[in-house]
Design a protein around this motif. Structure first.
Motif, PDB file in Angstrom:
ATOM      1  N   UNK A  45       0.813  -1.211   0.000  1.00  0.00           N
ATOM      2  CA  UNK A  45       0.000   0.000   0.000  1.00  0.00           C
ATOM      3  C   UNK A  45       0.847   1.261   0.000  1.00  0.00           C
ATOM      4  N   UNK A  46       0.215   2.423  -0.018  1.00  0.00           N
ATOM      5  CA  UNK A  46       0.954   3.684  -0.008  1.00  0.00           C
ATOM      6  C   UNK A  46       1.717   3.869   1.292  1.00  0.00           C
ATOM      7  N   UNK A  74      11.672  15.250  -1.491  1.00  0.00           N
ATOM      8  CA  UNK A  74      12.527  14.150  -1.046  1.00  0.00           C
ATOM      9  C   UNK A  74      11.676  12.919  -0.730  1.00  0.00           C
ATOM     10  N   UNK A  75      10.555  13.132  -0.054  1.00  0.00           N
ATOM     11  CA  UNK A  75       9.663  12.018   0.270  1.00  0.00           C
ATOM     12  C   UNK A  75       9.206  11.294  -1.001  1.00  0.00           C
ATOM     13  N   UNK A  76       8.799  12.051  -2.008  1.00  0.00           N
ATOM     14  CA  UNK A  76       8.353  11.435  -3.264  1.00  0.00           C
ATOM     15  C   UNK A  76       9.484  10.682  -3.957  1.00  0.00           C
ATOM     16  N   UNK A  77      10.696  11.231  -3.875  1.00  0.00           N
ATOM     17  CA  UNK A  77      11.851  10.555  -4.481  1.00  0.00           C
ATOM     18  C   UNK A  77      12.152   9.246  -3.758  1.00  0.00           C
ATOM     19  N   UNK A  83       9.367   1.813  -4.495  1.00  0.00           N
ATOM     20  CA  UNK A  83       8.200   1.342  -5.256  1.00  0.00           C
ATOM     21  C   UNK A  83       6.890   1.460  -4.465  1.00  0.00           C
ATOM     22  N   UNK A  84       6.737   2.585  -3.804  1.00  0.00           N
ATOM     23  CA  UNK A  84       5.480   2.852  -3.108  1.00  0.00           C
ATOM     24  C   UNK A  84       5.065   4.291  -3.419  1.00  0.00           C
ATOM     25  N   UNK A  85       3.812   4.583  -3.200  1.00  0.00           N
ATOM     26  CA  UNK A  85       3.300   5.926  -3.437  1.00  0.00           C
ATOM     27  C   UNK A  85       3.196   6.657  -2.108  1.00  0.00           C
ATOM     28  N   UNK A  86       3.656   7.908  -2.089  1.00  0.00           N
ATOM     29  CA  UNK A  86       3.525   8.719  -0.882  1.00  0.00           C
ATOM     30  C   UNK A  86       2.089   9.196  -0.724  1.00  0.00           C
ATOM     31  N   UNK A  87       1.566   9.065   0.467  1.00  0.00           N
ATOM     32  CA  UNK A  87       0.264   9.624   0.810  1.00  0.00           C
ATOM     33  C   UNK A  87       0.487  10.564   1.995  1.00  0.00           C
ATOM     34  N   UNK A 247      15.663  -0.030   6.623  1.00  0.00           N
ATOM     35  CA  UNK A 247      16.711  -0.429   5.688  1.00  0.00           C
ATOM     36  C   UNK A 247      16.410   0.005   4.264  1.00  0.00           C
ATOM     37  N   UNK A 248      15.162  -0.136   3.843  1.00  0.00           N
ATOM     38  CA  UNK A 248      14.771   0.274   2.494  1.00  0.00           C
ATOM     39  C   UNK A 248      14.967   1.779   2.306  1.00  0.00           C
ATOM     40  N   UNK A 249      14.575   2.548   3.314  1.00  0.00           N
ATOM     41  CA  UNK A 249      14.693   4.006   3.203  1.00  0.00           C
ATOM     42  C   UNK A 249      16.154   4.460   3.242  1.00  0.00           C
TER      43      UNK A 249
END
Length: 280
Positions: A45-46, A74-77, A83-87, A247-249
């Motif tokens: 999910x987002x 930066x958040x959107x990048x 591979x997720x959408x920022x909400x 870790x992903x971030x």
């Protein structure tokens, strides 16, 4: 005759005993079963991102009411990398950490410094920028040291590292420290004369106040404020135990630094200051 019949009977018995039974035909082999289809990967999910959109040029609203600014970009990048959408979820600054721990959102990407005090409650990624803070006063105000500010009224963002610094260092010297729910409210009260100044991030106060007409009569005073106790690097905040997401971030932060995305965003907002806000 009787002997002949007995002989024939005996021959029949011996023949019967020597006959081999034919094996029953083997059952046809069952066809090999087709390999089971791989289960589809669960849909992710987002990523719910908390922001306080009153902190220009890091987090604010565009003319059409959409969240924008360096933090938002930066958040959107980072979301693109994982591979997720920022909400985006708007949140009053002082309630950011309680809202995170209450699972109202997944992360905070809104210029939150990763101080040791905050690390007692929540976790942080590696930093994604680090800039100093400054004291701002009306031009012509006599300033020699903190003691010279006795009696002045200073506005700060409630729950911020600047508030913590002011309460620990300015208030004991006789400075009146007033806390506000949003930084833009501080600027409104400076403009109206209810405050003498503020303590704020250098780039935020420069872009959000000093560079505007209402800030023309004010200036930075005193030394750069960079004590790590108060002004640690800014990072993505997340709940304790979210090690996979952390870790992903962290990998995403490295990626946007390496692929040029970070520099593009830095220059979009801060080229006129000739600064890399990532810091050293």
């Amino acid at each position: 005759m009787k002997k002949l019949l007995l002989a024939l009977a005996a021959t029949s018995v011996l023949a019967a005993c020597g006959k081999k039974e034919e094996a029953a035909p083997a059952a046809p082999a069952a066809p090999a079963s087709a390999p089971a289809a791989a289960a589809p990967a669960p849909e992710v999910g987002p990523l719910k991102v908390a922001i306080d959109p009153t902190y220009e040029p890091f987090t604010f609203k565009s003319a059409d009411g959409q969240p924008t600014g360096f933090d938002v970009d930066v958040a959107n990048a980072l979301c693109e990398q994982i591979k997720r959408k920022c909400e985006f979820v708007e949140q009053v600054w002082d309630s950011m950490i309680p809202g995170l721990n209450a699972k109202k959102y997944d992360v905070i990407i809104s210029s939150m410094s990763a101080t040791e005090e905050r690390k007692l409650e929540i976790d942080f990624t590696d930093k994604y920028y680090q800039t100093p803070s400054r004291i701002v006063l009306k031009k012509g105000t006599k300033f020699t040291d903190i003691a010279s500010l006795k009696g002045k009224k200073i506005g700060v963002l409630k729950g911020s590292t600047q508030e913590k610094y002011a309460l620990d260092n300015l208030k004991p010297a006789g400075v009146v420290v007033n806390s506000y729910e949003a930084q833009d409210q501080v600027y409104l009260d400076i403009k109206s004369g209810r405050l003498d100044g503020t303590v704020a991030d250098f780039l935020e106060v420069t872009g959000g106040f000093l560079s505007k007409p209402e800030g023309a009569k004010y200036e930075l005073v005193g030394p750069v404020l960079s004590d790590a106790k108060y002004f640690a690097g800014v990072a993505v905040a997340l709940r304790k135990g979210e090690d996979k997401l952390k870790g992903e971030l962290n990998e995403a932060i490295k990626a946007i630094r390496a692929n040029g995305t970070y520099k593009t965003l830095n220059d979009k907002y801060f080229a006129k200051y000739n600064i890399d806000v990532y810091g050293e």
